[in-house]
Design a protein around this motif. Structure first.
Motif, PDB file in Angstrom:
ATOM      1  N   UNK A 207       0.818  -1.208   0.000  1.00 48.11           N
ATOM      2  CA  UNK A 207       0.000   0.000   0.000  1.00 48.11           C
ATOM      3  C   UNK A 207       0.851   1.257   0.000  1.00 48.11           C
ATOM      4  N   UNK A 208       2.150   1.084  -0.186  1.00 46.63           N
ATOM      5  CA  UNK A 208       3.060   2.241  -0.187  1.00 46.63           C
ATOM      6  C   UNK A 208       3.153   2.782  -1.596  1.00 46.63           C
ATOM      7  N   UNK A 209       3.124   4.105  -1.732  1.00 40.64           N
ATOM      8  CA  UNK A 209       3.222   4.726  -3.037  1.00 40.64           C
ATOM      9  C   UNK A 209       4.663   4.669  -3.533  1.00 40.64           C
ATOM     10  N   UNK A 210       4.911   4.007  -4.650  1.00 41.93           N
ATOM     11  CA  UNK A 210       6.266   4.021  -5.188  1.00 41.93           C
ATOM     12  C   UNK A 210       6.573   5.373  -5.820  1.00 41.93           C
ATOM     13  N   UNK A 211       7.771   5.463  -6.366  1.00 46.44           N
ATOM     14  CA  UNK A 211       8.183   6.728  -6.975  1.00 46.44           C
ATOM     15  C   UNK A 211       7.307   6.998  -8.189  1.00 46.44           C
ATOM     16  N   UNK A 212       6.919   8.234  -8.341  1.00 46.58           N
ATOM     17  CA  UNK A 212       6.088   8.579  -9.476  1.00 46.58           C
ATOM     18  C   UNK A 212       6.871   8.566 -10.779  1.00 46.58           C
ATOM     19  N   UNK A 213       8.129   8.952 -10.688  1.00 40.71           N
ATOM     20  CA  UNK A 213       8.880   9.043 -11.931  1.00 40.71           C
ATOM     21  C   UNK A 213       9.643   7.775 -12.265  1.00 40.71           C
ATOM     22  N   UNK A 214       9.635   6.832 -11.346  1.00 42.48           N
ATOM     23  CA  UNK A 214      10.281   5.567 -11.635  1.00 42.48           C
ATOM     24  C   UNK A 214      11.790   5.584 -11.595  1.00 42.48           C
ATOM     25  N   UNK A 215      12.379   6.678 -11.210  1.00 43.63           N
ATOM     26  CA  UNK A 215      13.837   6.711 -11.120  1.00 43.63           C
ATOM     27  C   UNK A 215      14.231   6.363  -9.706  1.00 43.63           C
ATOM     28  N   UNK A 216      14.779   5.203  -9.532  1.00 46.51           N
ATOM     29  CA  UNK A 216      15.028   4.699  -8.204  1.00 46.51           C
ATOM     30  C   UNK A 216      16.017   5.484  -7.391  1.00 46.51           C
ATOM     31  N   UNK A 217      16.887   6.217  -8.004  1.00 46.82           N
ATOM     32  CA  UNK A 217      17.891   6.951  -7.234  1.00 46.82           C
ATOM     33  C   UNK A 217      17.514   8.407  -7.025  1.00 46.82           C
ATOM     34  N   UNK A 218      16.301   8.775  -7.344  1.00 43.93           N
ATOM     35  CA  UNK A 218      15.861  10.127  -7.093  1.00 43.93           C
ATOM     36  C   UNK A 218      16.379  11.144  -8.083  1.00 43.93           C
ATOM     37  N   UNK A 219      16.971  10.692  -9.180  1.00 36.08           N
ATOM     38  CA  UNK A 219      17.539  11.625 -10.135  1.00 36.08           C
ATOM     39  C   UNK A 219      16.593  11.819 -11.307  1.00 36.08           C
TER      40      UNK A 219
ATOM     41  N   UNK B  42       5.745   9.726   9.300  1.00 31.34           N
ATOM     42  CA  UNK B  42       5.455   8.679   8.311  1.00 31.34           C
ATOM     43  C   UNK B  42       6.773   8.233   7.720  1.00 31.34           C
ATOM     44  N   UNK B  43       6.760   7.069   7.170  1.00 28.78           N
ATOM     45  CA  UNK B  43       8.003   6.528   6.619  1.00 28.78           C
ATOM     46  C   UNK B  43       8.312   7.202   5.283  1.00 28.78           C
ATOM     47  N   UNK B  44       9.454   7.884   5.170  1.00 34.48           N
ATOM     48  CA  UNK B  44       9.769   8.569   3.910  1.00 34.48           C
ATOM     49  C   UNK B  44      10.315   7.596   2.870  1.00 34.48           C
ATOM     50  N   UNK B  45      10.117   7.930   1.610  1.00 30.28           N
ATOM     51  CA  UNK B  45      10.697   7.132   0.533  1.00 30.28           C
ATOM     52  C   UNK B  45      12.132   7.570   0.306  1.00 30.28           C
ATOM     53  N   UNK B  46      12.870   6.732  -0.362  1.00 27.14           N
ATOM     54  CA  UNK B  46      14.253   7.075  -0.652  1.00 27.14           C
ATOM     55  C   UNK B  46      14.333   8.333  -1.498  1.00 27.14           C
TER      56      UNK B  46
ATOM     57  N   UNK C 172      14.033  11.338   0.703  1.00 26.62           N
ATOM     58  CA  UNK C 172      15.266  11.525   1.463  1.00 26.62           C
ATOM     59  C   UNK C 172      16.358  12.101   0.571  1.00 26.62           C
ATOM     60  N   UNK C 173      16.478  11.540  -0.623  1.00 23.89           N
ATOM     61  CA  UNK C 173      17.538  11.966  -1.526  1.00 23.89           C
ATOM     62  C   UNK C 173      17.350  13.421  -1.942  1.00 23.89           C
ATOM     63  N   UNK C 174      16.110  13.771  -2.321  1.00 29.69           N
ATOM     64  CA  UNK C 174      15.865  15.134  -2.773  1.00 29.69           C
ATOM     65  C   UNK C 174      16.035  16.125  -1.632  1.00 29.69           C
ATOM     66  N   UNK C 175      15.602  15.741  -0.440  1.00 31.24           N
ATOM     67  CA  UNK C 175      15.760  16.595   0.738  1.00 31.24           C
ATOM     68  C   UNK C 175      17.239  16.847   1.010  1.00 31.24           C
ATOM     69  N   UNK C 176      18.016  15.775   0.986  1.00 32.48           N
ATOM     70  CA  UNK C 176      19.453  15.894   1.233  1.00 32.48           C
ATOM     71  C   UNK C 176      20.110  16.756   0.157  1.00 32.48           C
ATOM     72  N   UNK C 177      19.758  16.512  -1.104  1.00 30.87           N
ATOM     73  CA  UNK C 177      20.380  17.262  -2.207  1.00 30.87           C
ATOM     74  C   UNK C 177      20.059  18.740  -2.106  1.00 30.87           C
ATOM     75  N   UNK C 178      18.792  19.082  -1.784  1.00 34.72           N
ATOM     76  CA  UNK C 178      18.411  20.492  -1.650  1.00 34.72           C
ATOM     77  C   UNK C 178      19.223  21.174  -0.561  1.00 34.72           C
TER      78      UNK C 178
END
Length: 1112
Positions: free
Chosen positions: A157-169, A735-739, A742-748
């Protein structure tokens, strides 16, 4: 395919299109759950509503593939055992998901949805596939990616990435352009060349230049056969080493268009690649003019011989050169296929001319003897074996004239994008071309030196009459050319540049060979320059040049680049004097060769696992020697041209380094930096800390970096280029964050720090409260010796308005830091530190990721304890200190207007920027009351070393006795002078222990009143129970025990107001509270009383280990 491809994304559904799922494996005979029902319809089960409740949250819109779509899926290389059985529960079919970014995912679902069969089982865990490793689009324009870890591991029931890029790029602009090109190539057949037509022929034509026919004989005459072979060997050595290095780089992964620029930029990074790419493209453009002028000069000489000049020699060169470059431009614009055909024709003419010379050298004709050609004779060979330098020529000057003939080995690599298999073609074609041309040059040198004498008169009457004085080789053959020693003879190796035409079987064919050599080299350069320049512009390293990145036609021809090259070439043709610019061009080529060799050495030295060239015949030390050799040759050819070249490369390098283009190519520079950092970190672990090398390494609990800019700016002032700074961010877990989040938050956050030039590492952790998160950071952050030794937090200004349990956590965090032998620093600004609730503040989003046009932010508050300045910043906080989750909503008119700032917020915003600007003349007052090892004194000293604080002087305040003030002052002055710390004044406070003013004592009493236990007013059992539940409460016994210490804090505040009310910054020893004895509320009241109503105040307490020493 596009007509049959289903759309698996509907509305706001996630990437998984999953129907109702049961975790147990269903039996083969189990009926399909509502197979024919619409995907969004309610699904009933045998368990009725209970089953529906259990499956709540697992309803997804299911997109079923039709047979046509499956057939299309099979076209892109899916396993052959995947079948389509829409009526069975365990359907072994494939769901393709397009992300809209040129990426296709193979998705699985349960029940009636589709699986990929792996090892004969239903799972989306994909087997290794080459398509997963491509950086650009597959042949049909969609890039396939393996299932991400989240898709395999997360709850259903967890929403996967919308863009399908697993590394957040996100795909880069270059990748999208390459994807578009791949689609174009798939639709229309582009012209690709093999290693012979694309590399070998091109390189041979470029290396066999005009030098072969009109300078080779002169070089043999000057240097002799022996030294000529040495010159050829030296030049070939440089090109061979460079060819080996080029082969190594070209076989270390897929090579795209761009030639030398692509190879260098992907190896050494954009700084070197960008600078070399620009000058290499320019050198090729000017080389077009050089070759065309060489052709035009030959034509004009022929016209002059028959007295057919149009105007004069100079203008005729311009006319012929202009017509020639227009013709060459037409061939180039016509397409690579026509250009390749023209190159083959020119090669045939050139080969015929070379064969014509060698055939003619065996044909001894008596009429040619007076002009110095006698055929092969041992006497001529022996005479020409040694050097005979004339006209102030030397070995190196002759080498400088010959070396440009050896350039051109990158002609094939420069069109790497037009090769069928660059990895195979570049090594084979380049190295074979170097071998063939090297052998040819040596053969011509030996042949010319064996059958043509150095000087000849051309007169049939100069036969031998005096056998005593005539000792030359010509004397043994019946001719006396001794008169040529006085100079003026027009024939022979030394005097006639066209002597190879004399020796050939058919003279006009040599002229055709000269034409072929010049035109082929000009054509190769005319094609190379735009190709390299286009690749450079596509990477957008120089933003102003991006207009030349556009390609046309099925071969993506850089027409704009062709016309730019044409204009540059035409400009130099009209000058018609290239004797000055020619050495610079040769140096530009050599600079490229040097960097290619250095790239191989650098990549090997970095020892990156990604450096795996399939071409094994290279050596890092040989490549380094090749790079050094190229630099030496640059200075040998022309020292001032070499300096100009190096200055130009350096200028472009500095520009690109300053601009910092947003590219990441995994260069060897990055790998070497990592290697060095790792090595140095390991080396540091073997060395014990020494007081002389102490530096404050700060863990700053600042939350989001832009939430407390004043705290970060101040700490950066005394740690920048001195010590480590880690920006710690303790986040709650609502809530449990997605990778991806986390990645976008860290990069910003890290980009914000880089943009503000704050040298710090952003490190977030997830924890239930400040203390737990701080414990994680205090224990885990750092690497070897590179780990924090000082905890920095903001003072908790609003502590009295919040939950006292937060105060307990805050004070215990300080105790934990002391337990771990950390120093502690607290910063207090009277206005506060946290500016995250102010709309006008410098947001992370505003500088990095602009929201879509018409979108708005909807802030959903999640209750958190009020905690404005302590550093526990769960998120970007709102004015009521709740933690918002920022979500995007479309809209054009919502939330457009910003509410005006209150006066309090205006003052807060101004205060948050005060450490960013230069501090004027003033003082930093250091209240060094307790010896903590010297940290209280070291921090202000480091601050005054910064230009922002350079105008501030240090004033030192110490405690003392009234009857020993002068003695204490002298003792402190002596200590400071031994520490070599400048100070403007020392104040000894003899009245610290004087009782504070009565009204200040009453104020303190009012402050602590709400937090007292008041055990005398209740039974002992109730008091103990309350104390256990609320350990922060202050007991009467505690108040009495620490009455003197309480009065000292009140008195110190009075003294601070009296002496330091105008200071730019106060740095003061922080009072300690014994753990387990002093309650959190009392300690907090001490800190509040001590620091209120003052200029910016730093409360500092070191770990009582010396950080200053006066020993050398």
């Amino acid at each position: 395919m596009s007509g049959q491809k289903p759309s698996l994304k509907s509305g706001g559904s996630g990437r998984f299109q999953v129907a109702v799922v049961t975790e147990t494996s269903s039996a083969p005979s189990a009926p399909p759950p509502a197979a024919a029902a619409p995907a969004h319809a309610p699904t009933s089960t045998s368990d009725g509503s209970k089953a529906l409740d259990e499956s709540k949250g697992r309803l997804r819109v299911v997109g079923f593939l039709d047979p046509g779509a499956l057939a299309s899926a099979m076209d892109i290389g899916l396993p052959p055992d995947v079948s389509h059985e829409p009526d069975t529960t365990k359907s072994d079919s494939v769901s393709l998901h397009s992300t809209g970014t040129g990426h296709t995912h193979i998705s699985d679902s349960h029940s009636n949805t589709y699986y990929m069969r792996t090892f004969g089982h239903n799972t989306i865990d994909a087997v290794p596939n080459i398509e997963f490793y491509r950086q650009t689009a597959a042949p049909l324009g969609e890039k396939m990616t393996r299932p991400s870890l989240s898709e395999l591991h997360d709850e259903l029931d967890k929403e996967p990435f919308e863009d399908g890029l697993g590394n957040g790029e996100e795909p880069s602009a270059a990748e999208e352009a390459a994807a578009a090109l791949a689609v174009k190539e798939a639709k229309g057949g582009t012209v690709k060349f093999g290693w012979v037509k694309g590399v070998l022929i091109r390189c041979m034509l470029n290396i066999w230049g005009v030098m072969l026919f009109i300078r080779m004989s002169w070089i043999v005459g000057q240097a002799g056969i022996g030294l000529t072979i040495a010159i050829i060997a030296m030049a070939t050595l440089v090109t061979t080493i460079t060819g080996l290095s080029t082969s190594a780089i070209a076989t270390n992964g897929f090579v795209r268009g761009g030639g030398a620029y692509y190879l260098i930029s992907r190896s050494l990074g954009p700084e070197f690649g960008g600078s070399i790419g620009l000058i290499f493209a320019f050198a090729n453009a000017v080389a077009v003019a050089m070759y065309v002028v060489g052709f035009a000069e030959t034509v004009v000489e022929m016209l002059n011989d028959v007295d057919a000049l149009m105007t004069d020699e100079l203008n005729d060169i311009r006319i012929v050169g202009t017509l020639t470059i227009i013709l060459l431009l037409g061939i180039s614009v016509a397409g690579m296929e026509w250009e390749a055909k023209a190159q083959i024709v020119l090669l045939l003419i050139l080969l015929a001319a070379i064969a014509n010379y060698f055939i003619g050298s065996f044909m001894r004709i008596e009429s040619k003897e007076p002009k110095g050609f006698f055929g092969y004779h041992t006497a001529i060979f022996l005479e020409n074996l040694g050097p005979d330098f004339r006209d102030e020529e030397t070995f190196f000057s002759v080498f400088a004239i010959f070396f440009p003939a050896a350039t051109g080995i990158l002609a094939g690599a420069n069109i790497s994008g037009d090769l069928t298999d660059p990895q195979s073609a570049i090594p084979k074609g380049t190295l074979l071309a170097i071998l063939i041309t090297g052998i040819t040059y040596v053969a011509v040198a030996i042949s010319a030196g064996s059958c043509i004498v150095r000087d000849a008169t051309g007169d049939h009457n100069d036969t031998v009459t005096d056998t005593v004085n005539c000792t030359d080789a010509a004397c043994t053959l019946g001719y006396d050319f001794s008169i040529c020693r006085e100079g003026g003879c027009p024939y022979g190796l030394m005097n006639d540049f066209q002597v190879m035409g004399l020796a050939s079987a058919f003279g006009p064919l040599i002229t055709a060979g000269i034409f072929s050599a010049t035109l082929s080299s000009a054509l190769a350069s005319l094609v190379s320059a735009p190709k390299v320049f286009q690749a450079l512009c596509k990477d957008n390293i120089y933003p102003g040049l991006s207009v030349f990145a556009k390609g046309y036609g099925k071969n993506n021809e850089p027409l704009r680049g062709y016309f730019l090259t044409f204009c540059i070439g035409l400009a130099f043709i009209l000058i018609a004097e290239l004797n000055i610019i020619a050495p610079i061009i040769s140096n530009f080529f050599l600079a490229s060769y040097a960097l290619i060799n250095f790239s191989v050495f650098h990549a090997s030295l970095a020892n990156s696992p990604g450096w795996r060239p399939s071409f094994k015949y290279y050596n890092m030390w040989v490549s380094l020697a090749g790079a050094i050799l190229c630099c030496v040759v640059m200075f040998v050819i022309n020292w001032w041209a070499a300096l100009v070249t190096l200055l130009i490369v350096l200028a472009f390098y500095i520009y690109v380094s300053y601009e910092k283009p947003d590219v990441n190519w995994g260069s060897s520079t990055q790998a070497l930096i990592y290697n060095q950092a790792l090595t140095h970190c390991l080396n540091l672990t073997g060395v014990e800390d020494h007081v002389k090398n102490f530096r404050p390494q700060c863990l700053v609990l600042a939350g989001y970096p832009n939430s407390r800019p004043a705290l970060l700016q101040l700490v950066n002032s005394f740690t920048k280029n001195v010590g480590l700074m880690v920006c710690g961010h303790i986040k709650p877990v609502p809530r449990r964050p997605t990778f991806k989040e986390l990645y976008q938050d860290y990069a910003r956050c890290q980009r914000w720090l880089n943009k503000k030039r704050i040298k710090a590492f952003y490190t977030p952790v997830f924890s239930d409260n400040l203390r737990q998160g701080a414990q994680l950071l205090l224990q885990a952050v750092g690497l070897g010796r590179l780990k924090p030794n000082t905890l920095v937090m903001g003072f908790k200004n609003s502590w009295s308005d919040g939950d006292m349990r937060d105060v307990e956590i805050y004070i215990n965090t300080i105790h934990d830091a002391f337990d771990l032998q950390f120093g502690v620093v607290l910063l207090r600004l009277q206005e506060g530190l946290d500016v995250s609730h102010i709309q006008e503040q410098d947001e992370l989003l505003s500088s990095q990721e602009k929201p879509p046009v018409g979108s708005t932010d909807v802030v959903v508050s999640v209750s958190q304890a009020k905690d404005s300045d302590s550093g526990y910043c769960p998120s970007k906080t709102t004015s009521n200190q709740s933690s918002p989750l920022i979500m995007r909503e479309g809209g054009k008119d919502e939330h457009k207007t910003k509410s005006p700032l209150s006066l309090t917020d205006q003052h807060l915003l101004e205060a948050s920027q005060q450490f960013k600007k230069k501090q004027g003349k003033g003082t930093i007052d250091v209240w060094w009351l307790y010896d903590d090892g010297g940290l209280t004194l070291l921090i202000p000293y480091l601050l005054t070393n910064r230009s922002k604080w350079g105008d501030c002087r240090i004033r030192v305040f110490i405690g003392g006795k009234i009857n020993r003030i002068d003695h204490d002052r002298r003792a402190m002055a002596t200590l400071l002078s031994r520490f070599r710390i400048d100070f403007s004044d020392i104040n000894v406070l003899g009245d610290i222990n004087t009782k504070p003013k009565k009204h200040n004592k009453l104020t303190f009493k009012e402050l602590i009143e709400p937090y007292r236990l008041k055990e005398d007013d209740m039974q002992q059992e109730a008091a103990e129970r309350l104390k256990a539940q609320e350990p922060w409460r202050i007991t009467d016994n505690e108040l009495e025990l620490y009455k003197a210490k309480t009065n000292r804090q009140i008195r110190l505040n009075e003294l601070l107001k009296e002496h330091s009310s105008t200071a730019k910054l106060i740095v003061m020893s922080m009072p300690l509270a014994r753990k387990g004895t002093v309650s959190s509320a009392l300690y907090m009241c001490w800190l509040e009383t001590l620091s209120k109503d003052l200029p910016p105040l730093l409360l500092v307490r070191g770990n009582h280990q010396s950080v200053l020493t006066f020993y050398s």
